[in-house]
Scaffold this motif. Structure first.
Motif, PDB file in Angstrom:
ATOM      1  N   PHE A  37       0.863  -1.330  -0.152  1.00  0.00           N
ATOM      2  CA  PHE A  37       0.095  -0.083  -0.071  1.00  0.00           C
ATOM      3  C   PHE A  37       0.750   1.182   0.031  1.00  0.00           C
ATOM      4  O   PHE A  37       1.878   1.158   0.627  1.00  0.00           O
ATOM      5  CB  PHE A  37      -0.913   0.046   1.464  1.00  0.00           C
ATOM      6  N   ARG A  38       0.256   2.178  -0.768  1.00  0.00           N
ATOM      7  CA  ARG A  38       1.011   3.601  -0.546  1.00  0.00           C
ATOM      8  C   ARG A  38       0.033   4.616   0.086  1.00  0.00           C
ATOM      9  O   ARG A  38      -1.373   4.495  -0.070  1.00  0.00           O
ATOM     10  CB  ARG A  38       1.582   4.013  -2.031  1.00  0.00           C
ATOM     11  N   SER A  39       0.752   5.507   0.666  1.00  0.00           N
ATOM     12  CA  SER A  39      -0.569   6.548   1.334  1.00  0.00           C
ATOM     13  C   SER A  39       0.291   7.908   1.744  1.00  0.00           C
ATOM     14  O   SER A  39       1.490   8.004   1.638  1.00  0.00           O
ATOM     15  CB  SER A  39      -0.662   5.807   2.680  1.00  0.00           C
ATOM     16  N   ASP A  40      -0.550   8.807   2.202  1.00  0.00           N
ATOM     17  CA  ASP A  40       0.066  10.051   2.551  1.00  0.00           C
ATOM     18  C   ASP A  40       0.316   9.694   4.223  1.00  0.00           C
ATOM     19  O   ASP A  40       0.032   8.402   4.516  1.00  0.00           O
ATOM     20  CB  ASP A  40      -0.992  10.973   2.518  1.00  0.00           C
ATOM     21  N   VAL A  58      -1.787  -5.140   7.814  1.00  0.00           N
ATOM     22  CA  VAL A  58      -0.698  -4.367   7.760  1.00  0.00           C
ATOM     23  C   VAL A  58       0.224  -4.460   8.971  1.00  0.00           C
ATOM     24  O   VAL A  58      -0.287  -4.186   9.828  1.00  0.00           O
ATOM     25  CB  VAL A  58      -1.081  -2.950   7.316  1.00  0.00           C
ATOM     26  N   THR A  59       1.404  -4.901   8.832  1.00  0.00           N
ATOM     27  CA  THR A  59       2.300  -5.041   9.915  1.00  0.00           C
ATOM     28  C   THR A  59       3.682  -4.110   9.972  1.00  0.00           C
ATOM     29  O   THR A  59       4.468  -4.353  10.617  1.00  0.00           O
ATOM     30  CB  THR A  59       2.626  -6.672  10.463  1.00  0.00           C
ATOM     31  N   ARG A  60       3.616  -3.544   8.465  1.00  0.00           N
ATOM     32  CA  ARG A  60       4.791  -2.682   8.393  1.00  0.00           C
ATOM     33  C   ARG A  60       4.524  -1.475   8.045  1.00  0.00           C
ATOM     34  O   ARG A  60       3.861  -1.289   6.777  1.00  0.00           O
ATOM     35  CB  ARG A  60       5.962  -3.291   7.555  1.00  0.00           C
ATOM     36  N   ALA A  61       5.169  -0.193   8.422  1.00  0.00           N
ATOM     37  CA  ALA A  61       4.969   0.934   7.870  1.00  0.00           C
ATOM     38  C   ALA A  61       6.339   1.594   7.504  1.00  0.00           C
ATOM     39  O   ALA A  61       7.271   1.601   8.480  1.00  0.00           O
ATOM     40  CB  ALA A  61       4.161   2.092   8.795  1.00  0.00           C
ATOM     41  N   VAL A  80       1.977  -2.604  14.145  1.00  0.00           N
ATOM     42  CA  VAL A  80       2.875  -2.092  13.000  1.00  0.00           C
ATOM     43  C   VAL A  80       4.106  -1.704  13.086  1.00  0.00           C
ATOM     44  O   VAL A  80       4.296  -0.760  13.994  1.00  0.00           O
ATOM     45  CB  VAL A  80       1.751  -0.935  12.301  1.00  0.00           C
ATOM     46  N   ALA A  81       5.114  -2.401  12.825  1.00  0.00           N
ATOM     47  CA  ALA A  81       6.430  -2.073  13.051  1.00  0.00           C
ATOM     48  C   ALA A  81       6.726  -0.841  12.135  1.00  0.00           C
ATOM     49  O   ALA A  81       6.516  -0.600  11.056  1.00  0.00           O
ATOM     50  CB  ALA A  81       7.531  -3.089  12.425  1.00  0.00           C
ATOM     51  N   VAL A 144       2.616  -0.975   4.186  1.00  0.00           N
ATOM     52  CA  VAL A 144       2.568   0.561   3.377  1.00  0.00           C
ATOM     53  C   VAL A 144       3.719   1.376   3.680  1.00  0.00           C
ATOM     54  O   VAL A 144       4.459   1.383   4.728  1.00  0.00           O
ATOM     55  CB  VAL A 144       1.331   1.159   4.616  1.00  0.00           C
ATOM     56  N   PHE A 145       3.938   2.281   2.582  1.00  0.00           N
ATOM     57  CA  PHE A 145       4.913   3.159   2.641  1.00  0.00           C
ATOM     58  C   PHE A 145       4.177   4.586   2.215  1.00  0.00           C
ATOM     59  O   PHE A 145       3.316   4.683   1.508  1.00  0.00           O
ATOM     60  CB  PHE A 145       6.179   2.894   1.771  1.00  0.00           C
ATOM     61  N   HIS A 146       5.174   5.587   2.834  1.00  0.00           N
ATOM     62  CA  HIS A 146       4.379   6.967   2.812  1.00  0.00           C
ATOM     63  C   HIS A 146       5.349   7.972   2.996  1.00  0.00           C
ATOM     64  O   HIS A 146       6.389   7.705   3.705  1.00  0.00           O
ATOM     65  CB  HIS A 146       3.079   7.070   3.824  1.00  0.00           C
ATOM     66  N   CYS A 147       4.906   9.072   2.622  1.00  0.00           N
ATOM     67  CA  CYS A 147       5.623  10.443   2.988  1.00  0.00           C
ATOM     68  C   CYS A 147       4.731  11.416   3.818  1.00  0.00           C
ATOM     69  O   CYS A 147       3.763  10.832   4.447  1.00  0.00           O
ATOM     70  CB  CYS A 147       6.461  10.835   1.906  1.00  0.00           C
TER      71      CYS A 147
END
Length: 250
Positions: A37-40, A58-61, A80-81, A144-147
């Motif tokens: 997943f991608r996110s703000d 989801v277990t990683r950000a 979530v790690a 999920v990765f985000h900025c």
């Protein structure tokens, strides 16, 4: 297609949270749904949002925000790690430097600043994107990765992942541009700049991502060489990535 899961997920505290699943990659195999997943940023997620994250597994950000951004809007989500891969924002600083010379910023100035930022991703920030791939290869746990806005640092990261999985560039660009349909700029952000400039800085344009991809092509001869020589994602790693994140061949 109507049976596919929804790409954009209904979060009260994030407007640009979406799934990279469903895009067709190498050998006609689609990217698995509900894995990447991608996110703000996630600091505004409500309890209901966090319950949805848990339901999605989801277990990683992975957080690409700069140190000040992360400190100003910190978060911790149970189960979530948290993996900070710091990429400092440069657009606002460069815009302020231009304004300090007495210049009134134009929309075209803003486009140039954004392109400069994306070119910076390719070289200066390569170690963070290499680490992103190391995390994805270590486990296929939903991530999920985000900025901050989920559009620039996140947009380039999403493009690299999809390209590494064999998704065509035109499809990658379509995913990138979805931000303009989804992301909502926070009220009162960036009131120091003209609206025509803010309209560039808070949205995405093909020219932004193209600036980075053209630099990859120009400096490395293409994404494939960049993945191998700069990000450390060699042929074996790419096969592993495909095994983890692409659906089995029909």
């Amino acid at each position: 297609m109507s049976q596919d899961p929804t790409r954009s997920l209904p979060m009260a505290g994030a407007t640009n949270f979406r799934d990279l699943g469903g895009y067709v990659g190498q050998h006609g195999r689609a990217v698995k749904w509900r894995r990447i997943f991608r996110s703000d940023h996630l600091a505004g997620l409500t309890a209901t949002d966090q319950a949805l994250l848990a339901e999605l597994g989801v277990t990683r950000a992975i957080d690409f925000r700069g140190k000040a951004e992360g400190a100003a809007h910190a978060y911790a989500i149970p189960g979530v790690a948290y993996h900070p891969l710091v990429i400092e924002p440069t657009v606002v600083q460069r815009a302020l430097e231009l304004q300090a010379t007495g210049r009134t910023l134009t929309a075209q100035d803003a486009v140039g600043l954004m392109q400069q930022t994306y070119r910076g991703f390719v070289h200066e920030n390569a170690p963070r994107f290499a680490e992103l791939f190391r995390l994805l290869l270590a486990s296929d746990a939903p991530t999920v990765f985000h900025c901050t806005a989920g559009k620039d640092r996140t947009g380039f990261a999403a493009a690299l992942i999809l390209l590494a999985l064999g998704v065509p560039r035109d499809t990658v660009m379509q995913d990138y541009l979805l931000t303009n349909n989804l992301y909502r700029r926070p009220a009162g952000m960036g009131s120091h700049a003209p609206e025509e400039v803010l309209a560039v800085l808070w949205r995405v344009q093909e020219e932004f991502l193209d600036a980075a991809l053209h630099m990859v092509d120009q400096d490395y001869g293409g994404v494939q060489t960049y993945l191998v020589e700069v990000l450390g994602v060699d042929a074996a790693a790419q096969r592993q990535l495909a095994g983890l994140y692409l659906q089995a061949a029909a």
